[in-house]
Write an enzyme that holds these catalytic residues in place. Sequence first.
Site, PDB file in Angstrom:
ATOM      1  N   GLU A   1      -6.006  -8.080  -1.503  1.00 15.25           N
ATOM      2  CA  GLU A   1      -6.721  -7.879  -0.233  1.00 15.25           C
ATOM      3  C   GLU A   1      -8.140  -7.446  -0.534  1.00 15.25           C
ATOM      4  O   GLU A   1      -8.363  -6.578  -1.386  1.00 15.25           O
ATOM      5  CB  GLU A   1      -6.085  -6.769   0.625  1.00 15.25           C
ATOM      6  CG  GLU A   1      -4.790  -7.135   1.270  1.00 15.25           C
ATOM      7  CD  GLU A   1      -4.253  -6.046   2.198  1.00 15.25           C
ATOM      8  OE1 GLU A   1      -5.049  -5.300   2.812  1.00 15.25           O
ATOM      9  OE2 GLU A   1      -3.023  -5.948   2.298  1.00 15.25           O
TER      10      GLU A   1
ATOM     11  N   GLU B   1       0.820  -1.231   0.000  1.00 15.85           N
ATOM     12  CA  GLU B   1       0.000   0.000   0.000  1.00 15.85           C
ATOM     13  C   GLU B   1       0.845   1.268   0.000  1.00 15.85           C
ATOM     14  O   GLU B   1       0.631   2.181   0.801  1.00 15.85           O
ATOM     15  CB  GLU B   1      -0.975  -0.007   1.179  1.00 15.85           C
ATOM     16  CG  GLU B   1      -2.100  -1.011   0.974  1.00 15.85           C
ATOM     17  CD  GLU B   1      -3.259  -0.859   1.946  1.00 15.85           C
ATOM     18  OE1 GLU B   1      -3.068  -0.277   3.020  1.00 15.85           O
ATOM     19  OE2 GLU B   1      -4.358  -1.320   1.617  1.00 15.85           O
TER      20      GLU B   1
HETATM   21  P1  P53 Z   1      -7.253  -2.902   9.168  1.00 18.29           P
HETATM   22  C1  P53 Z   1      -5.923   1.847   5.516  1.00 18.29           C
HETATM   23  C2  P53 Z   1      -6.855   1.840   4.470  1.00 18.29           C
HETATM   24  C3  P53 Z   1      -7.040   0.692   3.718  1.00 18.29           C
HETATM   25  C4  P53 Z   1      -6.293  -0.439   3.989  1.00 18.29           C
HETATM   26  O1  P53 Z   1      -7.072  -2.839   7.597  1.00 18.29           O
HETATM   27  C5  P53 Z   1      -5.372  -0.425   5.012  1.00 18.29           C
HETATM   28  C6  P53 Z   1      -5.177   0.725   5.771  1.00 18.29           C
HETATM   29  C7  P53 Z   1      -4.187   0.748   6.879  1.00 18.29           C
HETATM   30  O2  P53 Z   1      -4.809   0.425   8.072  1.00 18.29           O
HETATM   31  O3  P53 Z   1      -4.545  -1.450   5.291  1.00 18.29           O
HETATM   32  C8  P53 Z   1      -4.621  -2.687   4.634  1.00 18.29           C
HETATM   33  O4  P53 Z   1      -6.321  -3.933   9.681  1.00 18.29           O
HETATM   34  C9  P53 Z   1      -3.322  -3.369   4.981  1.00 18.29           C
HETATM   35  C10 P53 Z   1      -3.462  -4.493   5.949  1.00 18.29           C
HETATM   36  C11 P53 Z   1      -4.617  -4.218   6.871  1.00 18.29           C
HETATM   37  C12 P53 Z   1      -5.894  -4.209   6.025  1.00 18.29           C
HETATM   38  O5  P53 Z   1      -5.822  -3.250   5.016  1.00 18.29           O
HETATM   39  O6  P53 Z   1      -6.942  -1.544   9.647  1.00 18.29           O
HETATM   40  O7  P53 Z   1      -2.567  -3.751   3.848  1.00 18.29           O
HETATM   41  O8  P53 Z   1      -2.233  -4.645   6.616  1.00 18.29           O
HETATM   42  O9  P53 Z   1      -4.733  -5.104   7.914  1.00 18.29           O
HETATM   43  C13 P53 Z   1      -7.164  -4.002   6.835  1.00 18.29           C
HETATM   44  O10 P53 Z   1      -8.672  -3.327   9.380  1.00 18.29           O
END
Ligand code: P53
Length: 475
Positions: A372, A174
Amino acid sequence: MLGDKFLWGGAVAAHQLEGAWNIDGKGVSVADVMTVGSPKELRKITDGIKEGYYYPNHEGIDFYHRYKEDIALFAQMGFKCLRTSIAWTRIFPKGDEELPNEAGLKFYENLFKECKKYGIEPVVTLSHFEFPYHLVTEYGGFRNKKLIDFYLNFAETCFKRYKDLVTYWMTFNEISNQINFNQDFTMFTNAGIIFSTGENREEIMYQAAHYQLVASARAVKIGKKINPDFQIGCMVSMCPIYPESSKPRDLLASQKAMQLRTYFTHVHARGYYPEYILKSWAKKGLRIEMTSEDLSALADGVVDFIGFSYYKSFTIRGRDTGDLYDYDEAQDLVKNSHLKTNAWGWQIDPEGLRYALNWLRDMYQKPLFIVENGLGALDYLEADGSINDDYRISYLREHIRQMRLAVEEDKVDLIGYTSWGPIDLISAGTGEMDKRCGFIYVDRDNKGQGTLKRIKKKSFYWYQKVIATNGQDLN
Ligand code: P53
């Protein structure tokens, strides 16, 4: 139909599940100095590890010691791939050593071999929010050009060691989140940067991102020399930004905001900066140190594919005055009245995934990989031990349906789909355990209490069927 080589699976990151933060020579990472937060309260970044705070990544879900059991469960679901990251601090505990830590290298060798045993292809992110903390305190993180060499030493060590075990790689997780340079948290996790008051954050972000883009491009080149079959991609956070209305100013604002958020992808995929970014630096008087060697490195190291996360879309209201490239996610975004949100306020938008796939294809003509996608939700363990996560099934079903339309009707070239956090893990954003995405429940709470027992949720059996039918049966 999706191709028969389509890579179904799940995605995790080392720091969010491994735990064992100080075992077998591992050094302290940025994730190790971040406390637990909540939907309302941000995680704190402490100055080293301090008494009296709870650091959820220290134990994670103890995947370090339980990975065999967990991979067996992924194999039961029929995973074709598992995306994970290599914790930089297991390989180079401080980040600036010349020689790697053998125990760390051995751990990932065992892990990847365990995957291969079941025909699960490892998909590896090199840097996923787990930067050595020493590189922050000694060098200021990626504001320092020396970081390129440290990163390349790490990348090359991994490429050489795993050249026969891993084919798919991604360089920085990211990377595009850094467009939010006002968020301390993001700049710390992605680039190891802590700002002092009065600094020009925007200039520092662009400089750090430049060094990362050069590091990524040079890693692509090094990797291809080690194994020409490697597929090395970038990893960006894809949030389409819709105009709030059909007012031309809103549409223009959405276009400019998208250009800004995706300039990282442009550099990764095309090997040079878009003119509009250079122009905006000039207009603002931002000075970014950049050599002609850097520029040729960018051109020589374009990525093979674009990996991206997709959780949500944004909606923008165009400012009436001022420069639309001054887009600020904290101020310019509005609620989309057509969409519902999850408990953390993330807008749920399955059709946005089809749009995102088409958008990226039209723009870059590279294979895409959804690395993801998922729904963070509170789960309830029933008295009979079951977890009926129909909300999660329905979120994933609708997204996969749209993904299929993009492939089958819009003819998008897609390598695979890995849902985020197939086993419950520590949230990156809040440090919570209760923001769960998994098909497998882990008995642990936000305070670190629980047996760590693994329990299959209803969605476990659903995803198993989705994979077995190559995405045909989504019911
Ligand atoms: P969490 C921000 C916006 C979109 C995705 O997020 C993001 C973030 C950073 O928090 O992170 C990605 O755990 C990231 C993963 C993360 C996942 O999205 O905040 O690549 O490490 O766990 C979900 O719910």
